[in-house]
Write a protein that holds these residues in place. Structure first.
Motif, mmCIF file in Angstrom:
data_model
loop_
_atom_site.group_PDB
_atom_site.id
_atom_site.type_symbol
_atom_site.label_atom_id
_atom_site.label_comp_id
_atom_site.label_asym_id
_atom_site.label_seq_id
_atom_site.Cartn_x
_atom_site.Cartn_y
_atom_site.Cartn_z
ATOM 1 N N ASP A 1 0.841 -1.198 0.000
ATOM 2 C CA ASP A 1 0.000 0.000 0.000
ATOM 3 C C ASP A 1 0.874 1.246 0.000
ATOM 4 O O ASP A 1 1.884 1.298 0.707
ATOM 5 C CB ASP A 1 -0.889 -0.031 1.257
ATOM 6 N N THR B 1 -3.192 0.334 -3.861
ATOM 7 C CA THR B 1 -3.339 -0.775 -2.920
ATOM 8 C C THR B 1 -3.312 -2.097 -3.673
ATOM 9 O O THR B 1 -3.969 -2.233 -4.700
ATOM 10 C CB THR B 1 -4.667 -0.659 -2.144
ATOM 11 N N THR C 1 -9.022 1.841 1.257
ATOM 12 C CA THR C 1 -8.571 0.451 1.130
ATOM 13 C C THR C 1 -9.588 -0.424 0.419
ATOM 14 O O THR C 1 -9.438 -1.630 0.375
ATOM 15 C CB THR C 1 -8.291 -0.142 2.523
#
Length: 245
Positions: free
Chosen positions: A3, A29, A64
């Motif tokens: 990430d 990500t 995320t």
């Protein structure tokens, strides 16, 4: 390794090529379905508040989310980084993510509003503190000034910032004898560095005149409340109060 949150600015080719100035904040990500990049870009640049909001948003849990296509303003579907067959593409999933993003931005707006309110309260408190009448008969109020780049006294204020590394104190005292002992004492009254303490004491060489002046210099000021006093022959004649925020 999985990430990264990044930011970049481009001013073009030495500023001579128009239409390429850009400011972007993004996040990449890597998940079970592959990599996804979510980014926000502005031309020529973002205002500080907008930049802060997107840094917080893309750095939060919302950033995320697993890979998915995002509709742009023209209604077209942007190609995701991972294979289309592995990416959820339903309108419901897209709408859910957008709602999460909207809720996160609303929370940021509420936080900014609360910080603004607290900041206004702190400024009002600083003004009230700096404006207190010195205790003691005959005491004068010392003038406080922000130091200029050349080291000379500049703007008069009692509310300084941590970027102010030079603070001048000036007080008219009338004619004093040539052998007068003049002292300037700077105190930290409290804040992030603890309680009251004497941080500097200056013996001011006295040439016949009517004004005492001196300065306090910092490499990295602490926030909090401060006081400066001027003593002549052991007697306090002036007090000044200020804050650093």
């Amino acid at each position: 390794e999985e990430d990264v949150l990044y930011e970049f600015r481009s001013a073009g080719c030495r500023g001579t090529v128009s239409g390429v100035e850009e400011h972007e904040i993004g996040r990449i990500t890597r998940g079970p379905r592959g990599s996804v990049r979510i980014a926000y870009a502005a031309k020529p640049q973002m205002m500080p508040e907008l930049r802060s909001r997107w840094l917080n948003l893309l750095g939060s849990e919302v950033g995320t989310a697993q890979g998915f296509p995002i509709r742009n303003l023209s209604g077209a579907i942007a190609q995701p980084s991972s294979p289309a067959s592995e990416v959820p593409t339903s309108e419901r999933q897209i709408a859910q993510w957008l709602q999460e993003a909207t809720d996160a931005l609303k929370q940021q707006e509420d936080l900014l509003a609360e910080l603004d309110r607290l900041g206004q309260e702190a400024q009002a408190d600083a003004r009230a503190y700096s404006g207190e009448i010195p205790k003691g008969a005959g005491l004068k109020t010392i003038g406080l000034y922000r130091g200029r780049g050349d080291g000379s006294p500049g703007e008069a204020t009692t509310e300084f910032k941590t970027t102010d590394t030079l603070i001048w104190a000036i007080l008219p005292v009338g004619n004093l004898p040539a052998n007068a002992k003049v002292e300037m004492l700077w105190y930290y009254e409290g804040g992030e560095a603890g309680g009251e303490q004497l941080i500097r004491k200056l013996d001011v060489p006295w040439d016949p005149g009517d004004t005492v002046q001196g300065y306090l210099s910092f490499s990295q000021p602490y926030t909090g409340r401060y006081r400066v006093e001027i003593h002549v022959n052991g007697e306090k004649v002036g007090v000044g109060r200020f804050t650093i925020q």
